[in-house]
Design a protein around this motif. Structure first.
Motif, PDB file in Angstrom:
ATOM      1  N   ILE A  10     -22.562  30.746 -43.870  1.00 25.61           N
ATOM      2  CA  ILE A  10     -23.759  31.327 -44.764  1.00 25.61           C
ATOM      3  C   ILE A  10     -23.521  32.249 -45.534  1.00 25.61           C
ATOM      4  O   ILE A  10     -23.629  32.467 -46.652  1.00 25.61           O
ATOM      5  N   LEU A  11     -22.612  33.538 -44.885  1.00 26.76           N
ATOM      6  CA  LEU A  11     -22.661  34.736 -45.589  1.00 26.76           C
ATOM      7  C   LEU A  11     -21.187  34.953 -45.654  1.00 26.76           C
ATOM      8  O   LEU A  11     -20.820  36.214 -46.454  1.00 26.76           O
ATOM      9  N   GLY A  12     -20.203  34.360 -45.289  1.00 21.04           N
ATOM     10  CA  GLY A  12     -18.952  34.598 -45.550  1.00 21.04           C
ATOM     11  C   GLY A  12     -18.385  35.785 -44.758  1.00 21.04           C
ATOM     12  O   GLY A  12     -17.552  36.592 -45.119  1.00 21.04           O
ATOM     13  N   MET A  13     -19.320  36.145 -43.457  1.00 19.84           N
ATOM     14  CA  MET A  13     -18.974  37.300 -42.786  1.00 19.84           C
ATOM     15  C   MET A  13     -17.790  37.454 -41.807  1.00 19.84           C
ATOM     16  O   MET A  13     -17.527  36.367 -41.458  1.00 19.84           O
ATOM     17  N   ASN A  14     -17.003  38.478 -41.661  1.00 22.26           N
ATOM     18  CA  ASN A  14     -15.911  38.405 -40.500  1.00 22.26           C
ATOM     19  C   ASN A  14     -16.583  38.550 -39.328  1.00 22.26           C
ATOM     20  O   ASN A  14     -17.829  38.842 -39.218  1.00 22.26           O
TER      21      ASN A  14
END
Length: 312
Positions: A10-14
């Motif tokens: 959803i947010l492209g977070m690591n």
């Protein structure tokens, strides 16, 4: 594990960013169903602070993505929302989009992860169910040309017993303790009148554990489910609500659990070293977790080689 996956999609977070966001969600979840007293030290106040911190992180991602001149290699949900916001005919503003992301992340992981955790307890306590699950998913591997191919849609739809296990876990676990509904007109039930305008809570336990609806309701028995009942809306199965307000993520949750079970059954074995204590606060909670030793399976020349998964 599930939160990290959802935060990435959803947010492209690591992983590091996702775990930080997860901490804010845990604070929010621990008090979002509590007495609405907004004073420091109360569960409700802490919940609001957790939501505020999570919203700030989501807004920061929006800001960073807007200012970035580089396009991501793989689009995620926030990219589609940003495109929609720029559409002149849309009703979606950035504020609406941020709120949407907040609730989608919560809905996509919170109840599903609790269901998966509870499922480990049932599979440990009911070895015959575990045996049938393994057999169903091992059959998928046997019928494939490529043993290492990802599970397909057709294979997912064929896992009938897995769907029964999922439904039975949801029935007994009652992850969501209540469903809120506003009364639109006076309703009489068993001689009592619920006035128009009131808010009522539908208690899933009173339905799912009713001996008039389920034989031996406290027994974990996936075989009680008939094939035609697995995907139908029922007044006796309200794990995802019902009517026009049916949970829109119901099929996503079931698919997540089924895919998780497929790889668990075919690639791993495990031992539960501590079954954990289950409490409700008011949602299902595991005070000290469920401790599991995970073993990985590697197949060579039709033989299974089992190794310990480090750190798990």
């Amino acid at each position: 594990m599930l939160f990290i996956f959802i935060a990435k999609k959803i947010l492209g977070m690591n992983e590091e960013e996702a775990l930080k966001l997860r901490g804010h969600y845990k604070v929010f979840a621990n008090g979002f169903l509590s007495f609405p007293i907004n004073l420091p030290g109360t569960a409700f106040h802490s919940s609001l602070q957790g939501r505020k911190s999570a919203i700030k992180m989501i807004k920061d991602v929006f800001k960073k993505r807007r200012s970035s001149k580089e396009k991501a290699n793989e689009q995620d949900f926030i990219d589609y929302l940003l495109q929609e916001i720029e559409n002149e005919e849309t009703f979606i503003t950035e504020e609406i989009a941020v709120d949407l992301i907040f609730i989608v992340i919560f809905a996509a992981h919170e109840n599903t992860s609790s269901t998966m955790t509870r499922l480990f307890k049932y599979l440990t306590e009911y070895p015959d169910v575990l045996r049938q699950l393994k057999e169903e998913h091992e059959n998928i591997l046997r019928n494939r040309e490529d043993k290492y191919a990802p599970i397909s849609w057709i294979e997912y739809k064929s896992t009938i017993f897995t769907h029964k296990v999922t439904n039975e876990t949801l029935r007994l676990a009652n992850i969501a303790s209540g469903k809120f509904r506003k009364v639109l007109k006076d309703v009489e039930i068993n001689g009592y009148t619920i006035p128009k305008g009131w808010t009522m809570v539908v208690c899933a336990q009173s339905i799912h554990l009713d001996a008039n609806k389920y034989e031996n309701p406290l027994e974990f028995n996936p075989s009680r489910w008939k094939d035609e009942e697995l995907h139908s809306v029922s007044k006796t199965f309200v794990a995802f609500g019902g009517g026009n307000r049916m949970c829109v993520g119901a099929n996503l949750s079931k698919m997540q659990i089924s895919i998780f079970l497929h790889y668990l059954m075919t690639s791993y074995r495990w031992k539960v070293s501590n079954k954990g204590n289950i409490t409700r606060q008011p949602n299902l909670n595991f005070d000290d977790g469920i401790r599991i030793q995970v073993l990985e399976i590697q197949r060579e020349n039709n033989k299974e080689i089992i190794t310990q998964v480090e750190g798990v």
